[in-house]
Design a protein around this motif. Structure first.
Motif, short mmCIF file in Angstrom:
data_model
loop_
_atom_site.label_atom_id
_atom_site.label_comp_id
_atom_site.label_asym_id
_atom_site.label_seq_id
_atom_site.Cartn_x
_atom_site.Cartn_y
_atom_site.Cartn_z
N GLU B 48 23.70 -25.13 -19.51
CA GLU B 48 24.75 -25.61 -18.60
C GLU B 48 25.73 -26.54 -19.30
O GLU B 48 26.88 -26.68 -18.85
CB GLU B 48 24.13 -26.26 -17.36
N VAL B 81 28.72 -15.88 -16.35
CA VAL B 81 27.55 -16.76 -16.20
C VAL B 81 26.62 -16.27 -15.09
O VAL B 81 27.05 -15.99 -13.97
CB VAL B 81 28.01 -18.20 -15.87
N LEU B 83 23.72 -18.00 -13.29
CA LEU B 83 23.01 -19.27 -13.15
C LEU B 83 21.58 -18.99 -12.73
O LEU B 83 21.26 -17.92 -12.24
CB LEU B 83 23.68 -20.14 -12.09
N ALA B 141 24.60 -10.60 -9.01
CA ALA B 141 25.04 -11.79 -9.75
C ALA B 141 25.51 -11.41 -11.14
O ALA B 141 26.47 -11.97 -11.67
CB ALA B 141 23.90 -12.80 -9.82
#
Lengths: 247, 307
Positions: B48, B81, B83, B141
């Motif tokens: 991150e 990305v 997550l 995602a």
């Protein structure tokens, strides 16, 4: 501002898919207006509109409820949920700017409220022959001012409320008491004297009073109350900026 | 070859805890780079920071030559990305989400239908996100992470919580991405996954990188031996007998059978079969165990990696 339009549209669509938002923002005020419209035929005494068309009394209150419900229930819940479930965090790793996100979110709420007010007005017109006797422009301006103020307060609540069961807290502690104390269902003059200044300081009171005066077309002698609304607008914005968290 | 990511002496503290401690490494362009370690080792904090979601307390990070904190906007145009446990608006439909996310970027893949196809999501285009299974949510995602045709793809805990079938689908998918030449930076606590997918693996424990090499290199560096494990029907035999087999360094006898240690599984197996032939005993349940990244982790830390 790239992404603004798509984000606004998506949020508006999601609002229309959310049963909680739909109930409080559309069903609740519409049902309330219809119930009171069917039960009573004259404005309640004490507000200063005795003998006038009762339906006109319903419309401004309905508009207030829509604005209050959307801004204080729909919006903070959406914001808290987005933060808790990581939606905001996900958006943060895209090039979407925070200003675009905030603007898109506000515009979508704005359009949603506007849509509901149109529904409310149509219901009022068809079933109770609501008439706007004052200036349409003033009515529109006041609605927009009210929406902006309450959205600012709603985003403040959404920023401050952490991982509580936000919906319950907001409805029980703020939403319901405020509806009763702000010259909507009953005149402020019936409350004990010590409580009355508090009633006048609530953001919903000026909205109720001024919207009603415009709908009835009576001269507005309490423009100073706009200052109260403006104060809440600024306070909400400041709290949002200070307390807003992505995660 | 150019470096896609360079970390130099990166440190991140949370009050008394040093989550990431003086970490330096670089990831080459087109490489599949894995960050492996137990939960709480600092994997997510590190990934991150590279994505620009967290600010390091010390050291410097460059991704595609950009500082993730100061040039975050520019960087986010070029990265995708995933997550850990991503969520998007629960009631949004898959195809709406793709359209929405695509609108955030200057450059996009162009055809989101193909993206849906790549991730076998065509049937789910009109489903709401919250109604999807874990594997389908993860695929959605990933589709969102690919919508801007990113140069670097970050995958944090790609397969955690997925069933074995969904996990294999994810592995196939990473293979596809590899062929497109994208750089992939992934974290996992499954050693098997790192071994299978990654060109190079960094093992992180208590915020520090304790080893970094190709999976093969890490295993060889360890110098661990393979095992040949078997039983014989007449188990009344002495383990020492097997030590005469060429390439076997050591033999052990346990109630479960015999274990031979060797650096050459092939030679040991052949020798064993020949010996059985000559001496007339029957071998059963033969299997071999090669050292893997789990052994590497165990040797380096003295602990097994567990969730």
């Amino acid at each position: 501002m790239r992404g603004l339009w798509q984000f606004t549209l998506a949020e508006l669509r999601l609002n229309l898919r959310n049963p909680t938002a739909l109930f409080w923002s559309i069903a609740f005020p519409t049902l309330w207006m219809s119930l009171f419209g069917a039960l009573f035929s004259e404005p309640m005494p004490g507000f200063g509109y005795e003998g006038l068309n009762y339906a006109n009394f319903l419309l401004p209150a309905g508009i207030s409820i829509v604005i209050l419900a959307s801004a204080f229930i729909g919006m903070p819940i959406a914001l808290t949920t987005y933060r808790e479930t990581g939606v905001l965090k996900r958006l943060r790793v895209t090039p979407l700017k925070i200003s675009t996100l905030a603007l898109g979110f506000t515009i979508s709420q704005f359009l949603f409220i506007a849509l509901v007010i149109v529904v409310l007005f149509v219901v009022g017109k068809i079933f109770f022959d609501v008439q706007v006797l004052g200036s349409w422009l003033a009515l529109l301006g006041m609605i927009i001012f009210g929406m902006v103020t309450f959205l600012s307060l709603g985003s403040a609540i959404g920023s401050v409320v952490g991982s509580w069961r936000a919906d319950a807290v907001i409805t029980q502690i703020i939403f319901i008491p405020m509806m009763f104390l702000s010259d909507m269902f009953m005149p402020i003059s019936i409350f004990p004297e010590w409580l009355q200044p508090i009633c006048h300081a609530l953001p919903l009171t000026p909205l109720n009073v001024i919207l009603r005066d415009i709908v009835y077309g009576v001269p507005i002698d309490n423009l100073w109350q706009l200052g109260i609304l403006g104060g809440w607008l600024v306070a909400g914005a400041v709290v949002t900026i200070v307390f807003f968290r992505w995660e | 070859m150019n470096s896609a990511i360079v970390c130099e002496h990166v440190t991140k503290r949370y009050s008394s805890l040093t989550a990431v401690n003086d970490v330096s490494f670089s990831v080459k362009e087109g490489e599949i780079f894995g960050l492996v370690g137990p939960n709480g080792a600092g994997k997510t904090t590190l990934i991150e920071m590279i994505e620009g979601l967290r600010t390091p307390d010390g050291g410097s990070i460059r991704a595609l030559g950009l500082d993730p904190n100061k040039q975050g906007g520019e960087l986010r145009e070029k990265i995708g990305v995933l997550l850990q446990a991503t969520s998007i608006q629960p009631d949004i439909k898959v195809k709406e989400a793709l359209k929405l996310f695509a609108s955030f970027y200057e450059h996009t893949v162009g055809d989101t239908a193909e993206l849906l196809h790549t991730l076998s999501l065509e049937d789910k285009a009109n489903s709401r996100f919250r109604k999807l299974s874990g594997g389908l949510k993860q695929r959605t995602a990933i589709a969102l992470a690919l919508v801007n045709d990113p140069v670097i793809l970050f995958l944090d805990e790609l397969t955690t919580g997925l069933d074995p079938q969904a996990r294999r689908n994810m592995w196939d998918f990473v293979d596809k991405v590899r062929k497109e030449g994208k750089t992939v930076f992934l974290t996992t606590h499954y050693m098997e996954e790192a071994e299978k997918l990654c060109d190079r693996v960094a093992i992180i424990d208590y915020g520090k990188i304790i080893a970094l090499d190709t999976p093969r290199g890490l295993i060889e560096q360890l110098g661990a031996e393979s095992k040949v494990i078997f039983k014989i029907e007449d188990s009344d035999m002495d383990a020492a007998k097997f030590e005469s087999i060429k390439s076997v360094s050591r033999a052990e006898k346990s109630p479960d059978g015999f274990t031979l240690y060797t650096r050459d599984e092939n030679a040991a197996l052949q020798g064993l079969v020949r010996l059985a032939d000559k001496q007339g005993f029957r071998l059963t349940s033969i299997r071999t165990e090669s050292p893997n990244l789990d052994d590497v982790f165990l040797t380096l830390t003295g602990r097994e990696i567990r969730e």
